[in-house]
Scaffold this motif. Sequence first.
Motif, mmCIF file in Angstrom:
data_model
loop_
_atom_site.group_PDB
_atom_site.id
_atom_site.type_symbol
_atom_site.label_atom_id
_atom_site.label_comp_id
_atom_site.label_asym_id
_atom_site.label_seq_id
_atom_site.Cartn_x
_atom_site.Cartn_y
_atom_site.Cartn_z
ATOM 1 N N GLY A 124 0.791 -1.165 -0.061
ATOM 2 C CA GLY A 124 0.103 0.093 0.015
ATOM 3 C C GLY A 124 0.865 1.363 -0.015
ATOM 4 O O GLY A 124 0.816 2.242 -0.630
ATOM 5 N N ALA A 125 1.713 1.251 0.753
ATOM 6 C CA ALA A 125 2.778 2.315 1.000
ATOM 7 C C ALA A 125 3.606 2.483 -0.501
ATOM 8 O O ALA A 125 3.634 3.781 -1.094
ATOM 9 N N VAL A 160 11.063 3.885 -12.455
ATOM 10 C CA VAL A 160 12.543 3.702 -11.984
ATOM 11 C C VAL A 160 13.556 3.526 -12.941
ATOM 12 O O VAL A 160 13.530 2.568 -13.653
ATOM 13 N N ARG A 161 14.818 4.222 -13.105
ATOM 14 C CA ARG A 161 15.725 3.844 -13.743
ATOM 15 C C ARG A 161 16.533 2.904 -13.294
ATOM 16 O O ARG A 161 17.060 1.800 -13.841
ATOM 17 N N PHE A 216 6.211 -4.105 -2.894
ATOM 18 C CA PHE A 216 6.410 -2.879 -2.603
ATOM 19 C C PHE A 216 6.804 -2.267 -3.758
ATOM 20 O O PHE A 216 6.583 -1.158 -4.168
ATOM 21 N N PHE A 217 7.779 -2.991 -4.485
ATOM 22 C CA PHE A 217 8.506 -2.433 -5.756
ATOM 23 C C PHE A 217 7.627 -2.464 -6.986
ATOM 24 O O PHE A 217 7.713 -1.709 -7.773
ATOM 25 N N ALA A 254 5.049 5.690 -5.125
ATOM 26 C CA ALA A 254 5.181 5.401 -6.805
ATOM 27 C C ALA A 254 4.060 6.582 -7.397
ATOM 28 O O ALA A 254 4.333 7.350 -8.309
ATOM 29 N N THR A 255 2.968 6.760 -6.895
ATOM 30 C CA THR A 255 1.874 7.666 -7.251
ATOM 31 C C THR A 255 2.408 9.099 -7.209
ATOM 32 O O THR A 255 2.416 10.086 -8.264
ATOM 33 N N PHE A 256 2.916 9.462 -5.936
ATOM 34 C CA PHE A 256 3.608 10.917 -5.891
ATOM 35 C C PHE A 256 4.804 11.023 -6.670
ATOM 36 O O PHE A 256 4.903 12.112 -7.275
ATOM 37 N N LEU A 257 5.523 9.945 -6.909
ATOM 38 C CA LEU A 257 6.819 10.306 -7.834
ATOM 39 C C LEU A 257 6.317 10.341 -9.181
ATOM 40 O O LEU A 257 6.884 11.104 -9.961
#
Length: 438
Positions: A317-318, A360-361, A352-353, A323-326
């Motif tokens: 969930g976190a 993500v690069r 989580f990932f 990821a949404t924020f980024l």
Amino acid sequence: MDQITKILDRLLALHPKEIDLSLGRMHRLLEALGSPEKRLPPVIHIAGTNGKGSVTATMRAILEASGKCCHVYTSPHLVSFNERIRLGSNGRFVTDPELYDALHRCEEANAGSEITFFEITTAAALLLFAEHAADVLLLEVGLGGRLDATNVIDDPLVSVITPVSMDHEKFLGEDLSVIAAEKAGIIKPGVPVVCAAQDDDALPVIERVAARNRSPFQLFGQDFVAQTDQGRMAYQDENGLIDLPLPQLGGMHQVANAGLAIAALDAAGLLPEEEEIASGLKNVNWPGRLQPITHGPLLSLCPEGSEVWLDGGHNPGAGVSIATFLGEQEERSPRPLYVIAGMLTTKDPIGFFRPFEGLVRHVGTVPISSTTTARTPDDLADLARCAGLEATPFQSLDAALADVAACAEKDGEPPRILICGSLYLAGEALARNGTPPT
């Protein structure tokens, strides 16, 4: 080794397990201490998987903006154990002498009996809260709810349940409905319940527990709502609409957290005037949650112009929220994103990932020295690859940052860097940077 460290080490040795959910030992110790749980200021009790700390911090900021004096109990800490206990005015951390005295009294009253570290330190917190004046106690659950050491209070002002997701399955159960039942265990007969939006497997369970207890039930999205509107936050319930600034904390999920905090204060009869709510939202502070690193040694290890974020979120969930924020940051200001992560063996790294795929690069995985239950960098890198990400293990945070700097030099543009995956890692990063919570 100082006195606080020595006594905390002794308390850690009082039970063979770090976690053993039960209330019997807690009731025994509190009775020996004169039942401080019966002499507390009015309590707001907060349970859930994600957002407990942010909701608690937002309530504290709003209450303090209105002149209220708050005790606050949260866990875990980032750098210093004292962060778990805020006493009275201005949200100050408990001092070393106050903390040592309470821990020592609990140790003596316990007389060597088996008890977990969280139970005996929670008893010390309750002792301090009972002996210092305050208008309200914001009491955050440690793990679960039904058998959590904080669940020794009988009549809180309101029970708050933040979003429930999979976490701590070993202790709470492998099914979301079972985990929700544990979280809902803080609900008390006739006490109002304010609940975040929930997964379809979790919501009916929480509603049933509230109904059995004849507890008035308010649900985000049904009885109240908070959303963004032209760079502002709109909060609405049956009493009408309030136009507010966006919360100081980063991420759109913090709008929902702020809405939950406002609804909880309203249900508790503690919601102040609109201008004081606005002031609280502008000043809320909760370190280690999408916290920008704007100065310090860590930033000096990064290429000039780097954007560095720190977050202790550690479950699926976190991962979605971060990821949404980024993703929103990428839309506003594109730049290569590098993730540096450390995680515990009790967490779900693939879950989580997974939300970061395509965003993500590269992921650099690092050890966490402040716990014995961290995954090795090699293991975590393998799991990041299982989630579809490129990953490389490193033996330190500094080494991972040095690699990002080398990659950024080739890219020719300053990177966006996220340090994440564990509150333990967040704490180590803040200590390394010389910017612990204050």
